[in-house]
Design an enzyme around this catalytic site. Sequence first.
Site, mmCIF file in Angstrom:
data_model
loop_
_atom_site.group_PDB
_atom_site.id
_atom_site.type_symbol
_atom_site.label_atom_id
_atom_site.label_comp_id
_atom_site.label_asym_id
_atom_site.label_seq_id
_atom_site.Cartn_x
_atom_site.Cartn_y
_atom_site.Cartn_z
ATOM 1 N N GLN A 315 45.044 -3.339 -17.305
ATOM 2 C CA GLN A 315 44.121 -3.114 -16.202
ATOM 3 C C GLN A 315 44.870 -2.839 -14.907
ATOM 4 O O GLN A 315 44.501 -1.963 -14.126
ATOM 5 C CB GLN A 315 43.219 -4.337 -16.030
ATOM 6 C CG GLN A 315 42.000 -4.078 -15.189
ATOM 7 C CD GLN A 315 41.074 -3.064 -15.834
ATOM 8 O OE1 GLN A 315 40.929 -3.022 -17.040
ATOM 9 N NE2 GLN A 315 40.441 -2.239 -15.022
ATOM 10 N N HIS A 318 46.117 0.733 -13.833
ATOM 11 C CA HIS A 318 45.151 1.755 -13.416
ATOM 12 C C HIS A 318 45.414 2.224 -11.989
ATOM 13 O O HIS A 318 45.366 3.414 -11.697
ATOM 14 C CB HIS A 318 43.725 1.199 -13.461
ATOM 15 C CG HIS A 318 43.057 1.378 -14.784
ATOM 16 N ND1 HIS A 318 43.028 2.570 -15.456
ATOM 17 C CD2 HIS A 318 42.356 0.503 -15.555
ATOM 18 C CE1 HIS A 318 42.353 2.423 -16.582
ATOM 19 N NE2 HIS A 318 41.935 1.179 -16.660
ATOM 20 N N GLU A 384 33.744 -6.042 -14.131
ATOM 21 C CA GLU A 384 33.523 -4.777 -14.832
ATOM 22 C C GLU A 384 33.761 -4.962 -16.329
ATOM 23 O O GLU A 384 32.951 -4.568 -17.161
ATOM 24 C CB GLU A 384 34.469 -3.723 -14.269
ATOM 25 C CG GLU A 384 34.367 -2.366 -14.955
ATOM 26 C CD GLU A 384 35.442 -1.404 -14.480
ATOM 27 O OE1 GLU A 384 35.336 -0.203 -14.804
ATOM 28 O OE2 GLU A 384 36.395 -1.840 -13.805
ATOM 29 N N HIS A 385 34.906 -5.528 -16.681
ATOM 30 C CA HIS A 385 35.243 -5.831 -18.072
ATOM 31 C C HIS A 385 35.428 -7.339 -18.220
ATOM 32 O O HIS A 385 36.161 -7.942 -17.434
ATOM 33 C CB HIS A 385 36.556 -5.157 -18.483
ATOM 34 C CG HIS A 385 36.617 -3.699 -18.203
ATOM 35 N ND1 HIS A 385 37.268 -3.173 -17.097
ATOM 36 C CD2 HIS A 385 36.109 -2.632 -18.875
ATOM 37 C CE1 HIS A 385 37.172 -1.859 -17.102
ATOM 38 N NE2 HIS A 385 36.466 -1.498 -18.164
ATOM 39 N N ASP A 418 37.955 1.450 -23.611
ATOM 40 C CA ASP A 418 38.389 2.601 -22.812
ATOM 41 C C ASP A 418 38.442 3.870 -23.651
ATOM 42 O O ASP A 418 38.110 4.953 -23.172
ATOM 43 C CB ASP A 418 39.792 2.354 -22.239
ATOM 44 C CG ASP A 418 39.771 1.434 -21.031
ATOM 45 O OD1 ASP A 418 38.681 1.104 -20.547
ATOM 46 O OD2 ASP A 418 40.865 1.059 -20.580
ATOM 47 N N HIS A 478 -9.351 5.732 -0.169
ATOM 48 C CA HIS A 478 -9.102 5.352 -1.560
ATOM 49 C C HIS A 478 -10.396 4.853 -2.213
ATOM 50 O O HIS A 478 -10.710 5.207 -3.359
ATOM 51 C CB HIS A 478 -8.035 4.254 -1.633
ATOM 52 C CG HIS A 478 -6.633 4.733 -1.433
ATOM 53 N ND1 HIS A 478 -6.214 5.368 -0.291
ATOM 54 C CD2 HIS A 478 -5.538 4.654 -2.247
ATOM 55 C CE1 HIS A 478 -4.929 5.662 -0.399
ATOM 56 N NE2 HIS A 478 -4.489 5.247 -1.586
#
Length: 492
Positions: A315, A318, A384-385, A418, A478
Amino acid sequence: MNRSANNNKPICFIFSTLVLFGTPAFSYHRPSLQHNRLQQTHHHTHSSIKTKLTMSLNRLTPSQVSLEIKDPIDPTALTQATAIMNEIRPSNQKHCSSTHLLNVAHRLSDIPSDSTSLIITKEQCKTAFDNLDPAERKSLINIHGRVKAFAEMQRSSVTDMEVDIPGGKAGQTISPCNAAGCYAPGGRYPLPSSVIMTVVTARAAGCDVVVLASPRPVEITKAAAFIAGADVFICVGGAQAIASMAYGVVDDEENKLMVPSCDVICGPGNKWVTAAKSVVSGRCGIDMLAGPSEVLVICDSTANADMVAADLIAQAEHDVVARAILLSDDEDMIDKIDKAVGEQLSTLPEPNQSTAREACKQSFAVCCTSIEECISISDDIAPEHLEIQTVDSMGVAKRCKNYGGLFVGERAAEVLGDYGAGPNHTLPTGGTGKYTGGLSVFNFLRIRTWMRIDNAEESEEMVQDSIRMARLEGLEGHARAAEARSLNNKKD
């Protein structure tokens, strides 16, 4: 997964990420240098070089992790993105100009300086696919098949339906948007997996036209575009790519549309992509405004330290602003993982190693009193993960509430997600997993409702209810529209 190529920037210990209306971000007080040294005493070696290369994660207590809201968009990036978008669409004309776009693409190195074409043809993509190494081609086919199968399963999970209402029927229809725009970053590393994750998902949803944008595409990216089924492939990145897909691009010489306007735009990107998405949101749909990529691992004394360390580093490589978080109820295991991180980092090639080391400066480990406390902190972060590597991994996973993607057991590595186990790798970051999920076919689908009245007598009570409610709300027009349908309003 936010697989963007951001420029290096000063590391700040307020973790920023991007969402539409506010940015949940986790901050902490950076431990002192003396504290860090104390935490690193277990890394003693006979080699001063080895000691220098070893890096530990910051150690925090649960109370040092806190939630705050930050502005979702980088203001400088927004200004720059807006200027680019105005440049390629002068005078707010309906479509982007191919001439202006070509100038920007050359200036920002989206295409070679001697290139006069913004489009990669289907024939070029097929040639790239055919020329792949057989093993690489086989893997691409496998990944495509798994992602396609999962996306088609999602599509089949929601269907047209109808139900009885007083005097008639009501229902829903499911239909895809016409044109989808997919972005794949082309910066630090080629990202054919992002091509597959976005384009295949749009195709499975049933979109008639799928546009792909990616700058400086390498052969594997072109091959992925071919197998995924992109209809149009434009070689631009950043804000200019988002504008091209949102507004379409007209060929100035032939006066015809070369890139159609897209109804939905998806895919990960850097801060200029994110800023541009915020500008076009409303004109078209967007998947999310994603921030730095992140992984959180919950583990106990039974975890494999080398595996966990490898996942944290995967990770961290990245981006310099990515973050890797470790939660455990076992301090000895944290020490083992910390040591393994340092050892594995020292053998990582460049530029991956330098990127991962910067990311580790803002990553951290927390020793909790129990796995339940690990779960509680994880739910607050909504990573996220989320990886679970404990004795009863599935049992622990079922108790977790907030995350983008869940990876259960030591064999379910996040990197398998991934690269195409099936579920999409474009996932919510920075706490947004508390209220949304990752990219799916549903981003490209419209659930539209309808109703029909066949029997006036059976619908009368519903008409009277509407009349009363309209007048309670002070909306006489209405009420009269409902009264026009009332049987009591019929004149002899």
